[in-house]
Design a protein around this motif. Structure first.
Motif, PDB file in Angstrom:
ATOM      1  N   GLY A  21      50.677  39.940  32.705  1.00 33.36           N
ATOM      2  CA  GLY A  21      49.990  39.784  33.985  1.00 33.36           C
ATOM      3  C   GLY A  21      49.592  38.349  34.250  1.00 33.36           C
ATOM      4  N   ALA A  22      49.099  37.666  33.218  1.00 36.39           N
ATOM      5  CA  ALA A  22      48.677  36.272  33.392  1.00 36.39           C
ATOM      6  C   ALA A  22      49.860  35.377  33.742  1.00 36.39           C
ATOM      7  CB  ALA A  22      47.995  35.781  32.126  1.00 36.39           C
ATOM      8  N   ASP A  23      51.010  35.633  33.130  1.00 35.56           N
ATOM      9  CA  ASP A  23      52.199  34.841  33.409  1.00 35.56           C
ATOM     10  C   ASP A  23      52.643  35.023  34.855  1.00 35.56           C
ATOM     11  OD1 ASP A  23      54.461  33.170  32.662  1.00 35.56           O
ATOM     12  OD2 ASP A  23      55.673  34.997  32.758  1.00 35.56           O
ATOM     13  N   ALA A  24      52.547  36.248  35.366  1.00 31.51           N
ATOM     14  CA  ALA A  24      52.932  36.506  36.755  1.00 31.51           C
ATOM     15  C   ALA A  24      52.065  35.705  37.718  1.00 31.51           C
ATOM     16  CB  ALA A  24      52.828  38.001  37.059  1.00 31.51           C
ATOM     17  N   VAL A  25      50.776  35.619  37.419  1.00 30.97           N
ATOM     18  CA  VAL A  25      49.872  34.855  38.282  1.00 30.97           C
ATOM     19  C   VAL A  25      50.137  33.360  38.127  1.00 30.97           C
ATOM     20  CG1 VAL A  25      47.465  34.292  38.772  1.00 30.97           C
ATOM     21  CG2 VAL A  25      48.117  36.657  38.253  1.00 30.97           C
ATOM     22  N   ALA A  26      50.329  32.907  36.900  1.00 31.15           N
ATOM     23  CA  ALA A  26      50.569  31.480  36.652  1.00 31.15           C
ATOM     24  C   ALA A  26      51.786  30.971  37.405  1.00 31.15           C
ATOM     25  CB  ALA A  26      50.739  31.234  35.156  1.00 31.15           C
ATOM     26  N   GLU A  36      45.986  26.494  29.776  1.00 30.79           N
ATOM     27  CA  GLU A  36      45.205  25.316  30.149  1.00 30.79           C
ATOM     28  C   GLU A  36      45.759  24.608  31.373  1.00 30.79           C
ATOM     29  OE1 GLU A  36      43.197  22.916  26.966  1.00 30.79           O
ATOM     30  OE2 GLU A  36      44.944  23.611  25.841  1.00 30.79           O
ATOM     31  N   LYS A  37      47.083  24.593  31.504  1.00 27.55           N
ATOM     32  CA  LYS A  37      47.710  23.843  32.594  1.00 27.55           C
ATOM     33  C   LYS A  37      48.051  24.703  33.798  1.00 27.55           C
ATOM     34  CE  LYS A  37      49.939  20.408  29.585  1.00 27.55           C
ATOM     35  NZ  LYS A  37      51.244  19.835  29.154  1.00 27.55           N
ATOM     36  N   ASP A  38      48.324  25.984  33.576  1.00 23.68           N
ATOM     37  CA  ASP A  38      48.911  26.806  34.634  1.00 23.68           C
ATOM     38  C   ASP A  38      47.927  27.729  35.342  1.00 23.68           C
ATOM     39  OD1 ASP A  38      51.298  25.640  33.897  1.00 23.68           O
ATOM     40  OD2 ASP A  38      51.876  27.277  32.558  1.00 23.68           O
ATOM     41  N   LEU A  39      46.704  27.834  34.850  1.00 24.40           N
ATOM     42  CA  LEU A  39      45.701  28.700  35.471  1.00 24.40           C
ATOM     43  C   LEU A  39      44.389  27.944  35.648  1.00 24.40           C
ATOM     44  CD1 LEU A  39      46.266  32.037  33.510  1.00 24.40           C
ATOM     45  CD2 LEU A  39      46.827  31.626  35.911  1.00 24.40           C
ATOM     46  N   ILE A  40      43.663  28.284  36.705  1.00 26.60           N
ATOM     47  CA  ILE A  40      42.349  27.705  36.967  1.00 26.60           C
ATOM     48  C   ILE A  40      41.296  28.809  36.877  1.00 26.60           C
ATOM     49  CG2 ILE A  40      40.862  26.649  38.713  1.00 26.60           C
ATOM     50  CD1 ILE A  40      43.261  25.287  39.869  1.00 26.60           C
ATOM     51  N   PRO A  41      40.239  28.626  36.086  1.00 26.57           N
ATOM     52  CA  PRO A  41      39.124  29.586  36.106  1.00 26.57           C
ATOM     53  C   PRO A  41      38.449  29.564  37.479  1.00 26.57           C
ATOM     54  CG  PRO A  41      39.039  28.207  34.138  1.00 26.57           C
ATOM     55  CD  PRO A  41      40.044  27.571  35.076  1.00 26.57           C
ATOM     56  N   TYR A  72      40.973  34.357  37.686  1.00 28.72           N
ATOM     57  CA  TYR A  72      41.699  33.097  37.578  1.00 28.72           C
ATOM     58  C   TYR A  72      42.689  32.993  38.734  1.00 28.72           C
ATOM     59  CZ  TYR A  72      39.888  33.409  32.805  1.00 28.72           C
ATOM     60  OH  TYR A  72      39.062  33.536  31.711  1.00 28.72           O
ATOM     61  N   ALA A  73      43.129  31.755  39.000  1.00 30.64           N
ATOM     62  CA  ALA A  73      44.125  31.506  40.043  1.00 30.64           C
ATOM     63  C   ALA A  73      45.173  30.545  39.506  1.00 30.64           C
ATOM     64  CB  ALA A  73      43.454  30.919  41.287  1.00 30.64           C
ATOM     65  N   PRO A  74      46.340  30.495  40.152  1.00 31.44           N
ATOM     66  CA  PRO A  74      47.360  29.530  39.717  1.00 31.44           C
ATOM     67  C   PRO A  74      46.855  28.097  39.863  1.00 31.44           C
ATOM     68  CG  PRO A  74      48.294  31.169  41.212  1.00 31.44           C
ATOM     69  CD  PRO A  74      46.820  31.333  41.273  1.00 31.44           C
ATOM     70  N   ALA A  75      47.236  27.242  38.931  1.00 28.76           N
ATOM     71  CA  ALA A  75      46.908  25.820  39.035  1.00 28.76           C
ATOM     72  C   ALA A  75      47.450  25.267  40.343  1.00 28.76           C
ATOM     73  CB  ALA A  75      47.496  25.059  37.857  1.00 28.76           C
ATOM     74  N   GLY A  76      46.682  24.411  40.970  1.00 26.76           N
ATOM     75  CA  GLY A  76      47.082  23.852  42.258  1.00 26.76           C
ATOM     76  C   GLY A  76      46.457  24.565  43.435  1.00 26.76           C
ATOM     77  N   THR A  77      45.780  25.679  43.205  1.00 25.22           N
ATOM     78  CA  THR A  77      45.076  26.360  44.292  1.00 25.22           C
ATOM     79  C   THR A  77      44.005  25.415  44.851  1.00 25.22           C
ATOM     80  OG1 THR A  77      45.413  28.511  43.252  1.00 25.22           O
ATOM     81  CG2 THR A  77      43.665  28.371  44.902  1.00 25.22           C
ATOM     82  N   PRO A  78      43.951  25.219  46.176  1.00 28.35           N
ATOM     83  CA  PRO A  78      42.993  24.270  46.757  1.00 28.35           C
ATOM     84  C   PRO A  78      41.558  24.514  46.282  1.00 28.35           C
ATOM     85  CG  PRO A  78      44.534  24.988  48.427  1.00 28.35           C
ATOM     86  CD  PRO A  78      44.809  25.831  47.207  1.00 28.35           C
ATOM     87  N   THR A  79      40.882  23.432  45.977  1.00 27.88           N
ATOM     88  CA  THR A  79      39.525  23.511  45.452  1.00 27.88           C
ATOM     89  C   THR A  79      38.595  24.275  46.381  1.00 27.88           C
ATOM     90  OG1 THR A  79      39.824  21.402  44.331  1.00 27.88           O
ATOM     91  CG2 THR A  79      37.574  22.137  44.653  1.00 27.88           C
ATOM     92  N   SER A 136      29.032  28.979  38.021  1.00 32.93           N
ATOM     93  CA  SER A 136      29.783  28.095  38.907  1.00 32.93           C
ATOM     94  C   SER A 136      31.165  27.878  38.284  1.00 32.93           C
ATOM     95  CB  SER A 136      29.065  26.752  39.053  1.00 32.93           C
ATOM     96  OG  SER A 136      29.073  26.054  37.814  1.00 32.93           O
ATOM     97  N   VAL A 137      32.064  27.296  39.042  1.00 34.91           N
ATOM     98  CA  VAL A 137      33.400  27.027  38.515  1.00 34.91           C
ATOM     99  C   VAL A 137      33.321  26.110  37.296  1.00 34.91           C
ATOM    100  CG1 VAL A 137      35.647  25.997  38.993  1.00 34.91           C
ATOM    101  CG2 VAL A 137      34.534  27.389  40.740  1.00 34.91           C
ATOM    102  N   SER A 138      32.540  25.053  37.389  1.00 33.85           N
ATOM    103  CA  SER A 138      32.452  24.098  36.280  1.00 33.85           C
ATOM    104  C   SER A 138      31.838  24.741  35.039  1.00 33.85           C
ATOM    105  CB  SER A 138      31.642  22.872  36.690  1.00 33.85           C
ATOM    106  OG  SER A 138      30.319  23.228  37.048  1.00 33.85           O
ATOM    107  N   GLU A 139      30.864  25.613  35.219  1.00 32.20           N
ATOM    108  CA  GLU A 139      30.265  26.315  34.078  1.00 32.20           C
ATOM    109  C   GLU A 139      31.275  27.242  33.410  1.00 32.20           C
ATOM    110  OE1 GLU A 139      25.583  26.559  35.536  1.00 32.20           O
ATOM    111  OE2 GLU A 139      27.016  28.117  36.140  1.00 32.20           O
TER     112      GLU A 139
END
Length: 328
Positions: A81-86, A118-123, A260-267, A301-304
């Motif tokens: 599932g995580a790979d599909a989202v990444a 670390e590279k492909d997903l954003i918390p 989580y969201a794919p890396a590159g998702t707008p902040t 928060s996102v940073s936390e």
């Protein structure tokens, strides 16, 4: 706005990815979402990730006035599932609900990963702390952790414990128990926590760490609840001691579940999702659903959340290497 990126590793990469998404972010976030959102749950239906994910999806659907469709894609300890989202478009319309173990433990469990957590997903947002509850079959002549440890030591290698699968958070909790209590027991992996719990109820295995569904069986006398494997007692069963209180100092096998969201998702979209998910998690409906499985709400928060994942990755990586656990 001044942002420091002096950190190393995952924290720096996440911050850099967020910076790249800032330019178009405000405009996108203002209109987002304009279509249904897909939330992929990386574990089977009925488990903690599924319950938490559906509670969040329901709340987001109401808040956004858009359907949030839950899709279960279990397998490979959450990797499928995580790979599909990444590998999905980083537009905020494909999200992942998963245990933190998929992100923090799997890189140490698998020699080769289909994606880089670390590279492909954003918390995006933490959701809940899922506690590991030590439950035993009532046929065991024990009522405390101390009696349990003494009994297992008196029968080395003769007892078995179930888990949701090799490398699952419940398996890792069992291995921590074996290490810290200096006991021997046979691990019996299942395809999910539910079948493991069913076999424990039937007496096919002797004990396990349960993520919460077993609490109702303990209340009914079908299981014995001996302890919680968390740093603090669970508010759901405040009378139950922790393993640390029971003679295993420092024992902590909690798992944080989150989105989580794919890396590159707008902040701006990530921040909007974080804010809305945090609101959803404060609603009575979400609180009731998550408390019903023995878990506790945890908003950040996102940073936390990024920092929590970084710390968990270091902690779990050290344990997995020390225990020599591998999935391939």
């Amino acid at each position: 706005m001044k942002i420091s990126i002096s950190q190393t590793g995952w924290t720096r990469r996440v911050v850099c990815a967020m910076l790249l998404g800032m330019a178009a972010g405000p405009v996108l976030a203002q209109d987002y979402p304009t279509q249904p959102i897909r939330m992929i749950v990386s574990f089977p239906p009925g488990g903690a990730a599924d319950v938490i994910g559906r509670a969040i999806a329901t709340g987001l659907s109401e808040a956004f006035k858009q359907n949030v469709i839950v899709e279960n894609r279990p397998g490979a300890n959450g990797n499928i599932g995580a790979d599909a989202v990444a590998k999905s478009a980083p537009d905020g319309y494909t999200l992942l609900m998963s245990s933190g173990g998929t992100i923090t433990a799997n890189p140490f469990l698998f020699s080769k990963m289909p994606f880089d957590p670390e590279k492909d997903l954003i918390p995006v947002a933490s959701a809940a702390v899922v506690h590991p509850y030590l439950v035993v079959h009532p046929s065991l002549p024990v009522n405390t952790v101390q009696e349990f440890i003494a009994y297992v030591r008196a029968h080395p290698g003769k007892l078995s414990y179930g888990s949701a699968g090799i490398g699952s958070s419940l398996h890792l909790a069992g291995e921590m128990l074996k290490r810290d209590a200096k006991i021997e027991a046979t691990h019996v992996p299942y395809r999910g926590a539910a079948p493991a719990l069913n076999d424990l109820l039937a007496g096919q295995v002797h004990f396990m760490f349960d993520s919460g569904p077993g609490l109702k069986h303990a209340q009914a006398g079908k299981l014995k609840l001996l302890a919680v494997g968390s740093a603090q007692r669970s508010p759901q069963v405040p009378h139950v001691p922790t393993l640390a209180e029971s003679g295993l100092p420092g024992f902590d096998a909690d798992t944080v579940f989150g989105v989580y969201a794919p890396a590159g998702t707008p902040t701006a979209i990530v921040n909007k999702l974080n804010a809305e998910i945090n609101k959803v998690l404060r609603t009575p409906q979400a609180v009731a659903a998550i408390h019903a499985i023995g878990a506790d709400i945890l908003t950040m928060s996102v940073s936390e959340f990024v920092e929590r994942q970084r710390a968990e990755r270091a902690r779990m990586g050290a344990f997995i290497k020390q225990a020599g656990i591998k999935l391939d």
